[in-house]
Write an enzyme that holds these catalytic residues in place. Structure first.
Site, PDB file in Angstrom:
ATOM      1  CB  CYS A   3      -0.942  -0.014   1.299  1.00 29.43           C
ATOM      2  SG  CYS A   3      -1.662   1.374   1.518  1.00 29.43           S
ATOM      3  CB  CYS A   6       1.263   0.973   4.461  1.00 31.33           C
ATOM      4  SG  CYS A   6      -0.249   0.463   5.005  1.00 31.33           S
ATOM      5  CG  ASP A  29      -2.907  15.095  -2.832  1.00 27.35           C
ATOM      6  OD1 ASP A  29      -3.975  14.636  -2.516  1.00 27.35           O
ATOM      7  OD2 ASP A  29      -2.431  15.163  -4.006  1.00 27.35           O
ATOM      8  CG  HIS A  45      -4.243  -0.779   5.085  1.00 31.24           C
ATOM      9  ND1 HIS A  45      -3.861   0.071   4.072  1.00 31.24           N
ATOM     10  CD2 HIS A  45      -5.128  -1.502   4.772  1.00 31.24           C
ATOM     11  CE1 HIS A  45      -4.606  -0.242   2.985  1.00 31.24           C
ATOM     12  NE2 HIS A  45      -5.338  -1.336   3.425  1.00 31.24           N
ATOM     13  CG  ASN A  84     -13.044  11.579  -2.480  1.00 33.07           C
ATOM     14  OD1 ASN A  84     -13.908  12.207  -2.453  1.00 33.07           O
ATOM     15  ND2 ASN A  84     -11.831  12.015  -3.039  1.00 33.07           N
ATOM     16  N   GLY A  90     -14.827   8.102  -5.869  1.00 35.11           N
ATOM     17  CA  GLY A  90     -13.519   8.876  -6.483  1.00 35.11           C
ATOM     18  C   GLY A  90     -12.430   8.363  -5.811  1.00 35.11           C
ATOM     19  CG  HIS A  95      -3.767   3.750   3.867  1.00 36.59           C
ATOM     20  ND1 HIS A  95      -2.869   2.984   4.295  1.00 36.59           N
ATOM     21  CD2 HIS A  95      -4.281   4.709   4.805  1.00 36.59           C
ATOM     22  CE1 HIS A  95      -2.306   3.619   5.708  1.00 36.59           C
ATOM     23  NE2 HIS A  95      -3.211   4.298   6.237  1.00 36.59           N
ATOM     24  CG  HIS A  97      -6.953   9.235   1.565  1.00 34.57           C
ATOM     25  ND1 HIS A  97      -7.074   7.976   1.198  1.00 34.57           N
ATOM     26  CD2 HIS A  97      -7.142  10.106   0.453  1.00 34.57           C
ATOM     27  CE1 HIS A  97      -7.572   7.813  -0.288  1.00 34.57           C
ATOM     28  NE2 HIS A  97      -7.697   9.262  -0.387  1.00 34.57           N
ATOM     29  CG  HIS A  99      -8.961  14.396   0.059  1.00 34.17           C
ATOM     30  ND1 HIS A  99      -7.920  14.748  -0.984  1.00 34.17           N
ATOM     31  CD2 HIS A  99      -9.273  13.342  -0.209  1.00 34.17           C
ATOM     32  CE1 HIS A  99      -7.843  13.692  -1.857  1.00 34.17           C
ATOM     33  NE2 HIS A  99      -8.736  12.727  -1.238  1.00 34.17           N
TER      34      HIS A  99
HETATM   35  P1  5GP Z   1      -8.262   9.866  -3.523  1.00 34.29           P
HETATM   36  O1  5GP Z   1      -8.480   9.987  -4.929  1.00 34.29           O
HETATM   37  O2  5GP Z   1      -8.110   8.227  -3.303  1.00 34.29           O
HETATM   38  O3  5GP Z   1      -9.550  10.094  -2.619  1.00 34.29           O
HETATM   39  O4  5GP Z   1      -6.983  10.435  -3.132  1.00 34.29           O
HETATM   40  C1  5GP Z   1      -5.763  10.357  -3.235  1.00 34.29           C
HETATM   41  C2  5GP Z   1      -4.865  11.187  -3.165  1.00 34.29           C
HETATM   42  O5  5GP Z   1      -3.423  10.912  -3.073  1.00 34.29           O
HETATM   43  C3  5GP Z   1      -4.892  12.066  -4.534  1.00 34.29           C
HETATM   44  O6  5GP Z   1      -5.364  13.495  -4.259  1.00 34.29           O
HETATM   45  C4  5GP Z   1      -3.391  12.160  -4.840  1.00 34.29           C
HETATM   46  O7  5GP Z   1      -2.832  13.156  -5.429  1.00 34.29           O
HETATM   47  C5  5GP Z   1      -2.532  11.794  -3.789  1.00 34.29           C
HETATM   48  N1  5GP Z   1      -1.439  10.983  -3.931  1.00 34.29           N
HETATM   49  C6  5GP Z   1      -1.257   9.779  -4.643  1.00 34.29           C
HETATM   50  N2  5GP Z   1      -0.139   9.520  -4.593  1.00 34.29           N
HETATM   51  C7  5GP Z   1       0.710   9.899  -3.884  1.00 34.29           C
HETATM   52  C8  5GP Z   1       2.021  10.265  -3.370  1.00 34.29           C
HETATM   53  O8  5GP Z   1       2.813   9.295  -3.775  1.00 34.29           O
HETATM   54  N3  5GP Z   1       2.230  11.393  -2.419  1.00 34.29           N
HETATM   55  C9  5GP Z   1       1.388  12.074  -1.872  1.00 34.29           C
HETATM   56  N4  5GP Z   1       1.765  12.837  -0.984  1.00 34.29           N
HETATM   57  N5  5GP Z   1      -0.075  12.106  -2.514  1.00 34.29           N
HETATM   58  C10 5GP Z   1      -0.453  11.127  -3.257  1.00 34.29           C
HETATM   59 ZN    ZN Z   2      -2.123   1.319   3.738  1.00 33.94          ZN
END
Ligand code: 5GP
Ligand code: ZN
Length: 111
Positions: A3, A6, A29, A45, A84, A90, A95, A97, A99
């Protein structure tokens, strides 16, 4: 495959850390969509916010508290906190998170 978040928690993948506690870490982000775009995640996780809420509601609250404290420190003129969840929600990283978005006027409803 391991992950991504993780790997950030373990330090294998670097992140721009904003704040950290025993259970939760907040980092910028990689692809910000607002001047403040911070991700707040549990160190353990869980696939999504629903699993986190069932298994560890205290840590879910800690995520919200950390987002709120970052927003206060930055004196944001309003902000949005979003989990999300699932494909239609979306979610792209599975894992849980939170925003934290702010620093500009945010449109509603979301796309
Ligand atoms: P989701 O689309 O799952 O709600 O949000 C995932 C977020 O993780 C996205 O906004 C994306 O830009 C961010 N993200 C993806 N890979 C990485 C990474 O390697 N490092 C960081 N800091 N953010 C990431
Ligand atoms: Zn994880």
């Amino acid at each position: 495959m391991k992950c991504l978040f993780c790997s950030i928690v373990s330090g294998e993948i670097p992140a721009d850390t904003v704040k950290e506690s025993d259970n939760v870490i907040a980092f910028n982000d990689i692809n910000p969509v607002a001047p403040t775009h911070v991700l707040v995640i549990p160190k353990i996780h869980y696939e999504n916010a629903s699993e986190l809420a069932s298994a560890s509601p205290d840590v879910l609250i800690e995520c919200l508290e950390m987002a709120s404290s970052i927003a206060k420190e930055r004196e944001l003129d309003g902000y949005r906190t979003v989990f999300n969840t699932g494909a239609d929600g979306g979610q792209s990283v599975f894992h849980a998170h939170l925003h934290l978005l702010g620093g500009r006027a945010l449109a509603w409803p979301p796309g």
